[in-house]
Design an enzyme around this catalytic site. Sequence first.
Site, PDB file in Angstrom:
ATOM      1  N   ASP A  31     -13.352 -31.113 -30.225  1.00  0.00           N
ATOM      2  CA  ASP A  31     -12.799 -31.325 -28.981  1.00  0.00           C
ATOM      3  C   ASP A  31     -11.205 -30.762 -29.446  1.00  0.00           C
ATOM      4  O   ASP A  31     -10.581 -31.284 -30.085  1.00  0.00           O
ATOM      5  CB  ASP A  31     -11.995 -32.840 -29.296  1.00  0.00           C
ATOM      6  CG  ASP A  31     -11.391 -33.205 -28.004  1.00  0.00           C
ATOM      7  OD1 ASP A  31     -11.212 -31.969 -27.183  1.00  0.00           O
ATOM      8  OD2 ASP A  31     -11.032 -34.344 -28.567  1.00  0.00           O
ATOM      9  N   HIS A  36     -12.183 -29.875 -15.313  1.00  0.00           N
ATOM     10  CA  HIS A  36     -12.898 -30.988 -16.602  1.00  0.00           C
ATOM     11  C   HIS A  36     -13.764 -31.161 -16.572  1.00  0.00           C
ATOM     12  O   HIS A  36     -14.687 -32.336 -16.678  1.00  0.00           O
ATOM     13  CB  HIS A  36     -11.587 -31.859 -16.915  1.00  0.00           C
ATOM     14  CG  HIS A  36     -11.997 -32.536 -18.231  1.00  0.00           C
ATOM     15  ND1 HIS A  36     -13.311 -33.467 -18.693  1.00  0.00           N
ATOM     16  CD2 HIS A  36     -10.766 -33.021 -19.719  1.00  0.00           C
ATOM     17  CE1 HIS A  36     -12.010 -33.739 -19.823  1.00  0.00           C
ATOM     18  NE2 HIS A  36     -11.175 -33.488 -20.234  1.00  0.00           N
ATOM     19  N   GLU A  72     -13.221 -26.412 -20.575  1.00  0.00           N
ATOM     20  CA  GLU A  72     -11.823 -26.361 -20.307  1.00  0.00           C
ATOM     21  C   GLU A  72     -11.181 -25.376 -20.863  1.00  0.00           C
ATOM     22  O   GLU A  72      -9.962 -25.403 -21.654  1.00  0.00           O
ATOM     23  CB  GLU A  72     -11.266 -27.583 -20.594  1.00  0.00           C
ATOM     24  CG  GLU A  72     -11.821 -28.758 -20.943  1.00  0.00           C
ATOM     25  CD  GLU A  72     -11.081 -30.404 -21.451  1.00  0.00           C
ATOM     26  OE1 GLU A  72     -10.297 -30.337 -21.523  1.00  0.00           O
ATOM     27  OE2 GLU A  72     -11.979 -30.613 -22.504  1.00  0.00           O
ATOM     28  N   ARG A 109      -2.708 -31.596 -23.800  1.00  0.00           N
ATOM     29  CA  ARG A 109      -1.334 -32.643 -25.124  1.00  0.00           C
ATOM     30  C   ARG A 109      -0.185 -31.722 -24.618  1.00  0.00           C
ATOM     31  O   ARG A 109      -0.374 -30.968 -25.041  1.00  0.00           O
ATOM     32  CB  ARG A 109      -2.047 -33.206 -26.189  1.00  0.00           C
ATOM     33  CG  ARG A 109      -3.756 -34.315 -26.183  1.00  0.00           C
ATOM     34  CD  ARG A 109      -4.415 -34.547 -27.547  1.00  0.00           C
ATOM     35  NE  ARG A 109      -5.429 -34.657 -27.123  1.00  0.00           N
ATOM     36  CZ  ARG A 109      -6.325 -34.852 -27.170  1.00  0.00           C
ATOM     37  NH1 ARG A 109      -7.005 -33.550 -27.462  1.00  0.00           N
ATOM     38  NH2 ARG A 109      -7.510 -35.733 -27.218  1.00  0.00           N
ATOM     39  N   HIS A 121      -2.719 -34.702 -20.401  1.00  0.00           N
ATOM     40  CA  HIS A 121      -3.790 -34.246 -18.545  1.00  0.00           C
ATOM     41  C   HIS A 121      -2.720 -34.535 -17.922  1.00  0.00           C
ATOM     42  O   HIS A 121      -3.398 -35.061 -16.029  1.00  0.00           O
ATOM     43  CB  HIS A 121      -5.020 -34.876 -18.703  1.00  0.00           C
ATOM     44  CG  HIS A 121      -6.325 -34.407 -19.625  1.00  0.00           C
ATOM     45  ND1 HIS A 121      -6.282 -32.940 -19.877  1.00  0.00           N
ATOM     46  CD2 HIS A 121      -7.294 -35.022 -20.700  1.00  0.00           C
ATOM     47  CE1 HIS A 121      -7.223 -32.890 -20.733  1.00  0.00           C
ATOM     48  NE2 HIS A 121      -7.309 -34.192 -21.433  1.00  0.00           N
TER      49      HIS A 121
END
Length: 355
Positions: A255, A183, A320, A85, A110
């Site tokens: 996350d 990803h 990631e 982000r 992304h």
Amino acid sequence: MDPKPGIEQEVFGKLPDGREAQLFTLRNAAGMEVKITNYGAYIVSWTAPDKAGKQEAITLGVPTFADYLKGTPSFGPVIGRFGNRIAGSKFTIDGKEYALASNNGKNHIHGGRVGFDKKLWTATPVDGNEPAVKLHYTSPDGEEGYPGTLDVDVTYTLQKDNALRIDYKAATDKPTVVNLTNHAYFNLSGMKHDVLNHVLMIKADKILPTDQTQIPTGDVLPVAGTPFDFLKPTAIGTRINDTTNTQIRYGSGYDHCWVFTDKSNKLKLGATVYEPESGRFMEMYTTEPGVQVYTANHLKGNLRSKEGVAFERRFGLCLETQHFPNSPNQPSFPTTVLRPGQTYQSTTVYKFSVK
């Protein structure tokens, strides 16, 4: 008979404009198989043996090229120009502000609406005992709002030791920001159940806490005494629902970006994942300073594998490897600015064995 290592190429499907996407199957002598497409640089499928030697899928993917064209929750593509982000969908370099697409509330995620995951890359297959496919994409100046023409190379190499090595390289003709990652959603059970029993270790003593929109606040917090402490191998499900923790609430689970204890940019062990039933063990090595760990908190079961397995919530684990989210707006974070004459280089390796 031992499988013959090498690479095969076939047509995967056609884009609306008539261009053909290719599918490359990489095999090593141990029988591991990885399928890569030059559409979005996706890992389409990947098999690894369990402790009985049975080869099964260990990444989430959808059945057909048409399904990839419709879009996925990033089931294994290369993410760019900037993984993760960027707050307020803007950043400033050398006093000039650049506006990006807002595709995650008011934020940018992304690479925008048509990121590298939706581009047709130029592919060069490399045959041999360690087959590889080299992918190239030129992102024009101004694409998705990013400055500079960016030449990007991503090489997937299937090694003899059941490791997939991903090498990223990029150069620009104007100052820009770059943060590339893959990803893939891993599920080492062979798609038999969710990842909550997967035992995760992350060599990171800090995380980046976020606000409610999952933009890092700029703080760097120790993991000790929190649900984010994976310095010792711990089942993912142990503390994932600890909603007394604000960060767990914000992410609907994990996350977040973990900050590796080893700050060097050498290739280092960053994390391990063990699935006790299958015996599959994965080691993740990277040159990057952090890893965004995502536990598929928003999958809903509406997407299925080609075998018909529904991808329910928490059915995958993303590791990631990357620089930090919102780095362009956080001067204290390691820089993601790339200037003319510089080369962006990054390597991540996912290696499989059993125990």
